[in-house]
Write a protein that holds these residues in place. Structure first.
Motif, PDB file in Angstrom:
ATOM      1  N   TRP A   1       0.859  -1.172   0.000  1.00  0.00           N
ATOM      2  CA  TRP A   1       0.000   0.000   0.000  1.00  0.00           C
ATOM      3  C   TRP A   1       0.905   1.234   0.000  1.00  0.00           C
TER       4      TRP A   1
ATOM      5  N   ARG B   1       0.686   5.705  -0.455  1.00  0.00           N
ATOM      6  CA  ARG B   1      -0.248   6.815  -0.364  1.00  0.00           C
ATOM      7  C   ARG B   1       0.419   8.091  -0.883  1.00  0.00           C
TER       8      ARG B   1
ATOM      9  N   VAL C   1       3.451   2.876   2.530  1.00  0.00           N
ATOM     10  CA  VAL C   1       2.764   2.746   3.812  1.00  0.00           C
ATOM     11  C   VAL C   1       3.085   1.394   4.440  1.00  0.00           C
TER      12      VAL C   1
ATOM     13  N   TYR D   1      -4.840   6.430  -1.355  1.00  0.00           N
ATOM     14  CA  TYR D   1      -4.138   5.189  -1.050  1.00  0.00           C
ATOM     15  C   TYR D   1      -4.212   4.260  -2.258  1.00  0.00           C
TER      16      TYR D   1
END
Length: 126
Positions: free
Chosen positions: A35, A37, A47, A93
């Motif tokens: 992930w 962002r 992340v 995200y």
């Protein structure tokens, strides 16, 4: 290969939110996933990332202890559980996969990630 991120929304500081990423065209159990962002006026940052083949997981310092990356292999889904959200977590995200990683997985440079979801917006109000 397609990744479809969902679950974003508007929440208050201190709330929790779970993002989901549906993968098709690849098996998440065989790949490193992450992930990322990107907040307003900021660069894209990692992340959380995980490579389940090696068992290695990485969390960015700003989210360590608050966010958890996980997966559901039968459903071919990736998740990001976000707790104790802060206004500075406001960002779009993205889920992504690094299908070519063979050493030191998961990698942290977004340039290594070859497939990306469309992004889901998380807004945290104070």
């Amino acid at each position: 290969v397609q990744l479809q991120a969902s679950g974003g929304g508007l929440v208050q500081a201190g709330d929790s939110l779970r993002l989901s990423c549906a993968a098709s065209g690849l098996m998440i159990s065989n790949n490193a996933l992450a992930w990322f962002r990107q907040g307003p006026g900021k660069e894209r940052e990692l992340v959380a990332a995980s490579d389940w083949s090696s068992g290695s997981t990485f969390y960015g310092a700003p989210v360590l202890g608050r966010f958890t990356i996980s997966r559901d292999n039968p459903k071919n889904m990736l998740y990001l559980q976000m707790n104790s959200l802060k206004p500075e977590d406001t960002a779009v995200y993205y889920c992504a996969t690094d299908t070519r990683c063979v050493h030191n997985c998961p990698r942290r440079d977004p340039a290594h990630y070859d497939y990306w979801g469309q992004g889901t917006l998380v807004t945290v109000s104070s």
